[in-house]
Design a protein around this motif. Structure first.
Motif, short mmCIF file in Angstrom:
data_model
loop_
_atom_site.label_atom_id
_atom_site.label_comp_id
_atom_site.label_asym_id
_atom_site.label_seq_id
_atom_site.Cartn_x
_atom_site.Cartn_y
_atom_site.Cartn_z
N MET A 1 8.86 7.46 53.22
CA MET A 1 7.69 8.17 52.64
C MET A 1 7.69 7.67 51.08
N PRO A 2 6.75 7.33 50.43
CA PRO A 2 6.75 7.02 49.19
C PRO A 2 6.74 7.97 47.99
N GLY A 3 7.50 7.78 46.98
CA GLY A 3 7.44 8.92 45.96
C GLY A 3 6.34 8.75 45.06
N THR A 4 6.51 9.84 44.12
CA THR A 4 5.43 9.91 43.28
C THR A 4 6.24 10.25 41.73
N VAL A 5 5.53 9.46 40.81
CA VAL A 5 6.34 9.66 39.41
C VAL A 5 5.11 9.95 38.45
N LEU A 6 5.31 10.89 37.64
CA LEU A 6 4.29 11.30 36.54
C LEU A 6 5.10 11.13 35.14
N ALA A 42 6.94 3.75 45.27
CA ALA A 42 6.38 4.98 44.49
C ALA A 42 4.99 4.82 44.04
N ASN A 43 4.19 5.62 43.69
CA ASN A 43 3.03 5.69 42.92
C ASN A 43 3.30 6.17 41.54
N PRO A 69 9.21 12.53 47.61
CA PRO A 69 9.74 13.24 46.25
C PRO A 69 8.76 13.05 45.25
N LEU A 70 9.22 13.81 44.27
CA LEU A 70 8.35 13.88 43.01
C LEU A 70 9.06 14.00 41.86
#
Length: 397
Positions: A1-6, A42-43, A69-70
């Motif tokens: 599952m792809p992660g997300t990065v802010l 990740a996005n 994951p974030l």
């Protein structure tokens, strides 16, 4: 599952800027998204000096609802609003008078992330503060949510007319650019070690989740309320409610002097702030003794006031005195308050530019470091190296 990065970097435009937060973004953006997130893919969403709190909220909410994951990287400065005295992340248009409307309330971070599954969210923070917010945080943790892993540092106000850099976050980005992401605890520790003496005054955040505590410089133990908080019972009320304190005769009074001191610092009246703190220090000495917690509290206040006034010599001297008094009173070398005092003395010593004063205080610091090495590797070696360099410099007349 792809992660997300802010990636969020924010600080005011103009003279209210304490840190050049956005300077870290090119370094972070050069890291592979999968390394930033710790996931296979990740996005990445980047916010550089945003103008509107609602725009930040929209991006944070979208990231919080994404599966997988974030990881949230935040560099910037914290300020309190004038009505509720709650911390906000200052944005590009934020001024001291408009924090409540132009800043991003830190409580929104907690609220937007609270429904995420435990163990799926990591925050890496590099935050600077103004004088008022630094005082507020000395009595309270920065609540980022109990189920989120939170790592980073909160730095005290930089010297006057100095814009700081997000050194901790740049260290994190530099480590990640190697192409491998170590476990976040190791990543944090490696970044702290790269800060060296610069970070000795910082409050370190090291919470793996289900904690939300503020940690002492260089360590992971919960930090109790300390300097710039009155000698009244140590409650979460902290600075923002009147409390009973000692006046110059040693008798209790109703007015809380900490608000008066804060106002004087904000107005640039540093001598007035120190004079008031000195009165309370002497009153506490007369009432409780030189080595009492009440008296040492006010010595710590004066050490921080000297730092805010740009006087590292006086600040270093005060922190050395606090550490010596605590050791003389039988407190252990590994006690939280003892380590914090020596760490802060070490940081202020590194800001001294006069070779004679640096040599004199460095010898005292080296002696203390022999007793209190602290939780960061190489602190004593750093003092010895710097002293060696000072010995090769000629004394100025």
């Amino acid at each position: 599952m792809p992660g997300t990065v802010l990636l969020l970097a924010a600080s005011p435009v103009g003279k209210g800027r304490l840190v050049d937060a956005a300077s870290v973004l090119p370094v972070l953006a050069a890291v592979e998204p999968s390394v930033l997130s710790g996931a296979d893919t990740a996005n990445v969403v980047e916010l550089a000096d945003p103008l509107e709190p609602q725009a930040v909220l929209t991006r944070l909410r979208a990231a919080a609802t994404a599966p997988g994951p974030l990881t949230v990287f935040v560099a910037g400065q914290l300020q309190l609003d004038r009505k509720q005295h709650l911390p906000h992340l200052a944005l590009a248009r934020t001024t001291p008078a408009t924090v409540r409307y132009t800043g991003f309330p830190w409580a929104w971070v907690r609220e937007e992330l609270r429904l995420r599954a435990p163990g799926t969210t990591t925050l890496l923070l590099d935050l600077h503060t103004d004088a008022e917010t630094w005082q507020w945080l000395r009595a309270r943790p920065l609540d980022s949510g109990r189920t989120n892993a939170v790592y980073g540092r909160i730095a005290p106000p930089p010297a006057r007319r100095v814009v700081a850099v997000p050194s901790y976050m740049k260290a994190v980005a530099t480590i990640l650019r190697s192409g491998w992401r170590p476990p976040v605890e190791q990543l944090h520790q490696q970044a702290v070690e790269r800060l060296g003496a610069e970070g000795y005054a910082d409050v370190l955040l090291a919470s793996p989740g289900f904690a939300g505590v503020t940690a002492v410089p260089g360590g992971s133990a919960p930090r109790p309320p300390s300097a710039l908080k009155g000698p009244r019972p140590r409650t979460p009320d902290g600075l923002n409610k009147p409390g009973r304190s000692l006046n110059s005769t040693g008798r209790p009074q109703d007015a809380d002097p900490h608000g008066v001191i804060t106002a004087a610092v904000q107005a640039g009246r540093h001598p007035d702030a120190d004079a008031l703190a000195a009165e309370h220090e002497q009153a506490a000495v007369r009432a409780h003794g030189r080595g009492s917690e009440e008296a040492l509290h006010w010595t710590e206040v004066r050490a921080d006031l000297a730092m805010l006034a740009g006087d590292p010599v006086r600040s270093c001297q005060a922190w050395l005195a606090v550490a010596g008094a605590r050791l003389a009173a039988g407190q252990a070398a590994g006690a939280v308050a003892v380590e914090a005092a020596v760490d802060r003395a070490h940081h202020q010593w590194g800001q001294i530019h006069d070779p004679a004063a640096a040599r004199e205080l460095g010898l005292a610091l080296a002696e203390l470091r022999g007793l209190v090495p602290g939780r960061r590797k190489g602190a004593l070696d750093h003092v010895r190296r710097q002293l060696g360099q000072l010995e090769s410099q000629p004394l100025t007349s």
